[in-house]
Scaffold this motif. Structure first.
Motif, PDB file in Angstrom:
ATOM      1  N   ASP A   7       0.828  -1.204   0.000  1.00 15.55           N
ATOM      2  CA  ASP A   7       0.000   0.000   0.000  1.00 15.55           C
ATOM      3  C   ASP A   7       0.866   1.260   0.000  1.00 15.55           C
ATOM      4  O   ASP A   7       0.547   2.247  -0.673  1.00 15.55           O
ATOM      5  N   VAL A   8       1.963   1.232   0.749  1.00 18.03           N
ATOM      6  CA  VAL A   8       2.878   2.381   0.752  1.00 18.03           C
ATOM      7  C   VAL A   8       3.424   2.624  -0.650  1.00 18.03           C
ATOM      8  O   VAL A   8       3.455   3.765  -1.151  1.00 18.03           O
ATOM      9  N   LEU A   9       3.838   1.569  -1.325  1.00 23.94           N
ATOM     10  CA  LEU A   9       4.371   1.718  -2.679  1.00 23.94           C
ATOM     11  C   LEU A   9       3.283   2.148  -3.655  1.00 23.94           C
ATOM     12  O   LEU A   9       3.538   2.949  -4.574  1.00 23.94           O
ATOM     13  N   TYR A  10       2.077   1.627  -3.486  1.00 29.57           N
ATOM     14  CA  TYR A  10       0.971   2.007  -4.379  1.00 29.57           C
ATOM     15  C   TYR A  10       0.674   3.499  -4.267  1.00 29.57           C
ATOM     16  O   TYR A  10       0.494   4.195  -5.279  1.00 29.57           O
ATOM     17  N   LEU A  11       0.609   3.997  -3.004  1.00 28.65           N
ATOM     18  CA  LEU A  11       0.326   5.421  -2.823  1.00 28.65           C
ATOM     19  C   LEU A  11       1.436   6.272  -3.433  1.00 28.65           C
ATOM     20  O   LEU A  11       1.175   7.322  -4.039  1.00 28.65           O
ATOM     21  N   GLY A  12       2.677   5.819  -3.290  1.00 26.94           N
ATOM     22  CA  GLY A  12       3.779   6.555  -3.889  1.00 26.94           C
ATOM     23  C   GLY A  12       3.698   6.585  -5.400  1.00 26.94           C
ATOM     24  O   GLY A  12       3.964   7.611  -6.043  1.00 26.94           O
ATOM     25  N   VAL A  13       3.323   5.445  -5.995  1.00 29.24           N
ATOM     26  CA  VAL A  13       3.187   5.383  -7.453  1.00 29.24           C
ATOM     27  C   VAL A  13       2.067   6.294  -7.915  1.00 29.24           C
ATOM     28  O   VAL A  13       2.185   7.003  -8.943  1.00 29.24           O
ATOM     29  N   GLN A  14       0.957   6.306  -7.185  1.00 32.60           N
ATOM     30  CA  GLN A  14      -0.173   7.148  -7.577  1.00 32.60           C
ATOM     31  C   GLN A  14       0.191   8.625  -7.509  1.00 32.60           C
ATOM     32  O   GLN A  14      -0.149   9.406  -8.402  1.00 32.60           O
ATOM     33  N   GLU A  15       0.859   9.012  -6.422  1.00 30.37           N
ATOM     34  CA  GLU A  15       1.189  10.424  -6.263  1.00 30.37           C
ATOM     35  C   GLU A  15       2.254  10.880  -7.264  1.00 30.37           C
ATOM     36  O   GLU A  15       2.313  12.046  -7.636  1.00 30.37           O
ATOM     37  N   ARG A  16       3.112   9.972  -7.690  1.00 27.67           N
ATOM     38  CA  ARG A  16       4.207  10.341  -8.582  1.00 27.67           C
ATOM     39  C   ARG A  16       3.965   9.821 -10.004  1.00 27.67           C
ATOM     40  O   ARG A  16       4.921   9.523 -10.737  1.00 27.67           O
ATOM     41  N   ALA A  17       2.688   9.717 -10.382  1.00 28.36           N
ATOM     42  CA  ALA A  17       2.383   9.214 -11.725  1.00 28.36           C
ATOM     43  C   ALA A  17       3.007  10.096 -12.803  1.00 28.36           C
ATOM     44  O   ALA A  17       3.582   9.591 -13.784  1.00 28.36           O
ATOM     45  N   ALA A  18       2.921  11.432 -12.629  1.00 24.81           N
ATOM     46  CA  ALA A  18       3.506  12.326 -13.625  1.00 24.81           C
ATOM     47  C   ALA A  18       5.022  12.196 -13.662  1.00 24.81           C
ATOM     48  O   ALA A  18       5.653  12.282 -14.722  1.00 24.81           O
ATOM     49  N   GLU A  19       5.630  11.962 -12.512  1.00 19.77           N
ATOM     50  CA  GLU A  19       7.084  11.791 -12.466  1.00 19.77           C
ATOM     51  C   GLU A  19       7.506  10.557 -13.257  1.00 19.77           C
ATOM     52  O   GLU A  19       8.491  10.589 -14.010  1.00 19.77           O
ATOM     53  N   PHE A  20       6.751   9.464 -13.098  1.00 19.00           N
ATOM     54  CA  PHE A  20       7.076   8.250 -13.843  1.00 19.00           C
ATOM     55  C   PHE A  20       6.872   8.466 -15.348  1.00 19.00           C
ATOM     56  O   PHE A  20       7.634   7.942 -16.176  1.00 19.00           O
ATOM     57  N   ALA A  21       5.828   9.238 -15.698  1.00 14.98           N
ATOM     58  CA  ALA A  21       5.610   9.535 -17.121  1.00 14.98           C
ATOM     59  C   ALA A  21       6.778  10.317 -17.700  1.00 14.98           C
ATOM     60  O   ALA A  21       7.220  10.075 -18.840  1.00 14.98           O
ATOM     61  N   LEU A  22       7.306  11.281 -16.934  1.00  9.80           N
ATOM     62  CA  LEU A  22       8.454  12.062 -17.396  1.00  9.80           C
ATOM     63  C   LEU A  22       9.687  11.164 -17.580  1.00  9.80           C
ATOM     64  O   LEU A  22      10.437  11.308 -18.544  1.00  9.80           O
ATOM     65  N   LEU A  23       9.881  10.223 -16.653  1.00  8.38           N
ATOM     66  CA  LEU A  23      11.026   9.323 -16.782  1.00  8.38           C
ATOM     67  C   LEU A  23      10.923   8.486 -18.055  1.00  8.38           C
ATOM     68  O   LEU A  23      11.922   8.230 -18.735  1.00  8.38           O
ATOM     69  N   ARG A  24       9.700   8.034 -18.358  1.00 13.14           N
ATOM     70  CA  ARG A  24       9.540   7.272 -19.595  1.00 13.14           C
ATOM     71  C   ARG A  24       9.817   8.168 -20.810  1.00 13.14           C
ATOM     72  O   ARG A  24      10.388   7.718 -21.820  1.00 13.14           O
ATOM     73  N   ALA A  25       9.372   9.427 -20.712  1.00 21.30           N
ATOM     74  CA  ALA A  25       9.534  10.327 -21.854  1.00 21.30           C
ATOM     75  C   ALA A  25      11.005  10.612 -22.145  1.00 21.30           C
ATOM     76  O   ALA A  25      11.378  10.854 -23.299  1.00 21.30           O
TER      77      ALA A  25
END
Length: 888
Positions: free
Chosen positions: A786-804
């Motif tokens: 759950d801790v990791l899930y919340l982190g992924v949800q909050e940083r969704a835009a950050e992960f998108a930027l990393l992919r970009a």
């Protein structure tokens, strides 16, 4: 407020469902496990409660217990054998008058008696008839399982086919320990066919090793017999005289008992295998012979379990010839009680001896080292052969010297200690009065030296391992000995060494029985001069004894000796209750951490909502009530569902889940919801409208650069430090409980209570403990996920930027799993420290045994926490990169 709460729960149904499931799993598991634990507790209480030894109280003179016993709550095995009186008959009568005392059985240890044992060898079975020659008899003594060896000088034996005639020789006066002794010697003459008489076997007398008297330097034997010059024909010893006999002293403990009380307490009467049991009648008087005063026949009951660790290896060779005619081992230790029933023993009760107790040195690891004492010159001559070795006990003479009436011990029966009731194997007291102690090797080296066998008493009273009483007589006979100077004046006045008490109405170590014993012990303790030990609920406990090397070849040994640890049963019952409460409490702690993390995340995502409500006039208590009320509603629903699930799971698993345990799921669920929601609700009530409604604006501060994926994972965990610590705390709770369980079950082999009873009980309750630990492990993994899930949800835009910018799915997955690994490693290390400290408090000195389980728990906790990140990784892969960048 109710409408708002219902709306929020329904609009955020995924989060609400996750919270509901978390509370549901925790409370249903709690209900089932509490029922299982209660069943296990009843099993523990029943097993412990039914465990009972032969007696409930042990009463000894003040000062009889050693410092080691007092400090560690122990009673040393066979300790009664070195307590020589100290309690009076009036004290015994006072104990028997105490309310609740059902049986009070006294034991009077009179001392060690020494008498000659013997081994006989008939040369007629080894040599052709009529053989003439000189032979040498070699004797090598072995004890301590063959590790100690003493070789005596060969004894010369002369055998002739011609008759032998004896004539009186010179008188020899020898200074003995108890005065001057006079010996009449013989001269031997070989009567040849011609009638000529030729003197043989010359050499006079010598002090035979390990004998109290003198013997001929050469033993004379004849195929035709031996006669004394001047004897009447009817008195002559004609015929073959080919048997050589060598004697050696043996020692054994003599004790006086009350026959009726001993039979009632131990069932000793039923253990008689030959002859009859003792009676309380006074000794039978016999008239004196010549100038001797009248004596008495003292009835004796012998033990059939005499020590057998002393052996003698005998060899017979012809002098000047290497050919061995005989090579045989004789069990010399057990020969000491070979008296026939009805036979008067040759025991010299005038040489009764007492011994001082063994004293110990201790260190921090629980190992004890018995101290040695100086062996006086000449004292070992009257002792069994192993008395020439290292002494652990000093000898104290008993009784008065001088003229006394004859004491004639007569063996009236034999009893087998193996036929006495064993009572409960896990709670029997090692000082069960008649059992032979057995010490086993405490390490691989000692076990190998002993050949996998146990080290038992040999014969000497000065050795470390103490003999139990091997000859029993009545208290009336013991009184006769005290009245006629065979005992010390102090022992004659206060002859009782110990009183063993059984309390009426005691059925085991249950609470009611323990209270009855406690009241009886307090009443007995008010009698002056008594030391009272409660043996109810005692259990054998292993102590490592480092025995120093002996003088005759035995190397130093590390031995396991079973002492009696007091009050084990009560401690186990309390520990069982405490352990069950702790494990169930930890299950709820993990659940609270999980729910608190989810609730805090919900509060953070709804900051704008709290700010708007505050701006339109809502008070802080209203915001607090809304957040806490949402969780309480979820808790109520989860409690009802949890009760239903617990009832169904109990039926399916065959667990008897009482209605009280099932219905307890509802208040427990509400308590979990309240505990986990208090802090998030307080945070929501403290939100300021201005900061909550203002859009997030970058401050333009200097950005930090991170070294690769690992550095970024560390930064993300630190950035959400509160959430990460909650996940780590859940892992720490589960790993601490797991390590404690492993320590009890494997590393310390179930002996956290330090006793045989503790080992037995720990095995019985393991299933419920495992279920609780597994539940905690599952909840902790979900919490980390759950801790990791919340982190992924909050940083969704950050992960998108990393992919970009070129990061692939593998790099992103690695980043999330590394965050889970860091949280799991931090929690596992903290849990191992907490669990290890608790386990070592229960079983000190177990660092080595705990190291491997601790490493395994850290590895497992870290791996499971990392695995918890796979679900959040799969969820974040579904987020569209272009839309997230556009929104950002």
């Amino acid at each position: 407020m109710l409408r708002l709460m219902r709306h929020q729960l329904l609009s955020h149904w995924a989060r609400s469902l996750a919270l509901l499931v978390g509370i549901l799993v925790a409370v249903s598991s709690f209900a089932v496990l509490s029922a299982t634990t209660e069943s296990a507790r009843l099993t523990v209480t029943g097993t412990v409660g039914e465990s009972r030894g032969a007696y409930d109280l042990l009463i000894r003179p003040r000062g009889a217990a050693q410092e080691l016993e007092t400090e560690q709550g122990l009673i040393r095995p066979n300790s009664l054998s070195d307590v020589y009186g100290g309690l009076t008959r009036s004290q015994l009568a006072a104990v028997r008058r105490v309310p609740g005392v059902e049986v009070a059985a006294p034991l009077e240890v009179l001392g060690y008696a020494t008498e000659p044992g013997s081994v006989s060898i008939d040369l007629a079975k080894l040599l052709p008839r009529g053989t003439r020659g000189t032979y040498e008899l070699g004797r090598t003594w072995h004890y301590d399982r063959g590790l100690s060896t003493i070789a005596q000088q060969p004894h010369t034996v002369f055998l002739t086919p011609y008759p032998l005639e004896t004539r009186p020789g010179e008188r020899v006066v020898r200074q003995e320990a108890d005065g001057r002794a006079e010996y009449l010697t013989n001269r031997y003459f070989e009567v040849l066919p011609s009638g000529e008489r030729r003197e043989v076997c010359e050499g006079g007398l010598r002090a035979e090793e390990q004998s109290t008297g003198l013997s001929h330097a050469v033993t004379c034997l004849s195929w035709s017999g031996i006669t004394a010059r001047g004897e009447q024909p009817a008195a002559r010893r004609s015929g073959p005289w080919t048997r050589v006999v060598f004697a050696f002293p043996v020692s054994y403990v003599i004790a006086g008992i009350d026959p009726e009380a001993e039979a009632e307490l131990f069932g000793l009467r039923a253990a008689v295998t030959e002859g009859r049991y003792l009676t309380s009648a006074p000794p039978r008087q016999v008239p004196g012979q010549g100038d001797e005063a009248p004596g008495a026949v003292l009835p004796m009951l012998r033990s059939a379990d005499a020590p057998g660790d002393l052996e003698v290896a005998v060899t017979l060779t012809r002098k000047g010839d290497d050919h061995t005619l005989l090579s045989k081992r004789f069990d010399a230790g057990s020969r000491q009680l070979e008296h026939e029933v009805g036979e008067r023993s040759e025991a010299v009760l005038g040489s009764l001896r007492a011994t001082g107790p063994v004293t110990y040195e201790t260190d921090g690891d629980g190992t004890v080292r018995p101290r040695t004492v100086r062996r006086p010159d000449g004292e070992a001559a009257a002792l069994p052969l192993d008395g020439q070795d290292v002494w652990f006990r000093s000898l104290v003479p008993q009784g008065e010297q001088g003229e006394r009436p004859s004491a004639l011990p007569e063996v009236v029966g034999s009893f087998d200690p193996g036929r006495l009731p064993e009572f409960d194997a896990a709670s029997r007291v090692p000082l069960g009065t008649y059992a032979q102690p057995a010490l086993t090797g405490a390490d691989a080296r000692s076990q190998k030296l002993l050949g996998g066998e146990a080290l038992r008493p040999a014969s000497s009273p000065t050795s470390y391992i103490q003999q139990p009483p091997l000859l029993l007589t009545s208290m009336a006979a013991a009184d006769w000995l005290g009245d006629h100077g065979y005992l010390t004046s102090g022992q004659a006045t206060a002859p009782i060494s110990a009183i063993r008490v059984r309390v009426a109405g005691v059925t085991g170590a249950d609470a009611v029985s323990r209270e009855r014993v406690r009241l009886a012990a307090e009443a007995v303790g008010r009698i002056p001069g008594l030391r009272v030990d409660i043996t109810l609920g005692s259990s054998p406990a292993p102590l490592t004894v480092e025995l120093p090397a002996g003088d005759n070849g035995r190397p130093a040994l590390a031995l396991t000796e079973w002492w009696s640890r007091k009050n084990v049963a009560a401690r186990i019952i309390r520990a069982s209750d405490t352990k069950s409460l702790v494990l169930l409490g930890l299950v709820l702690v993990v659940c609270v951490l999980f729910v608190a993390n989810a609730a805090a995340s919900s509060v953070r995502t709804r900051r704008a909502e709290w700010g708007l409500l505050t701006a339109v006039g809502w008070r802080r208590r209203h915001l607090f009530g809304v957040v806490l009320g949402e969780l309480l509603l979820l808790g109520a629903v989860a409690g009802v569902l949890g009760a239903a699930v617990a009832w169904g799971a109990g039926r399916a698993l065959g667990v008897d889940a009482p209605a009280g345990h099932v219905l307890a799921a509802v208040p427990v669920a509400l308590a979990v919801a309240a505990a986990s929601g208090a802090v998030p609700a307080w945070l929501a009530s403290r939100v300021q409208p201005v900061t909550a409604l203002r859009p997030a604006v970058a401050t333009g501060g200097r950005a930090r650069m991170f070294a690769g994926v690992t550095g970024l994972a560390v930064a993300n965990a630190v950035r959400a430090r509160g959430r990460s610590l909650l996940g780590a705390a859940a892992v720490a709770t589960a790993t601490a409980a797991t390590l404690l369980l492993l320590a009890a079950a494997y590393a310390f082999r179930g002996t956290l209570a330090g006793s045989l009873l503790g080992e037995t009980i720990s095995v019985q309750v393991r299933s419920a403990d495992v279920a609780a630990v597994v539940t905690m492990a599952v909840l902790s993994v979900v919490a980390v996920g759950d801790v990791l899930y919340l982190g992924v949800q909050e940083r969704a835009a950050e992960f998108a930027l990393l992919r970009a910018v070129g990061w692939g799915d593998r790099m992103v997955t690695r980043l999330v799993l590394l965050e889970g690994t860091l949280i799991g490693l931090l929690g596992s290390l903290g849990g191992v420290l907490l669990g290890g400290a608790a386990a070592l408090r229960l079983s000190p000195g177990g660092w080595t045994a705990l190291a491997l389980p601790a490493c395994g728990v850290v590895a497992a906790g870290t791996a499971l926490s990392a695995a918890a990140g796979f679900v959040p990784v799969l969820i974040q892969r579904r987020h569209p990169t272009a839309r997230l960048l556009a929104e950002e």
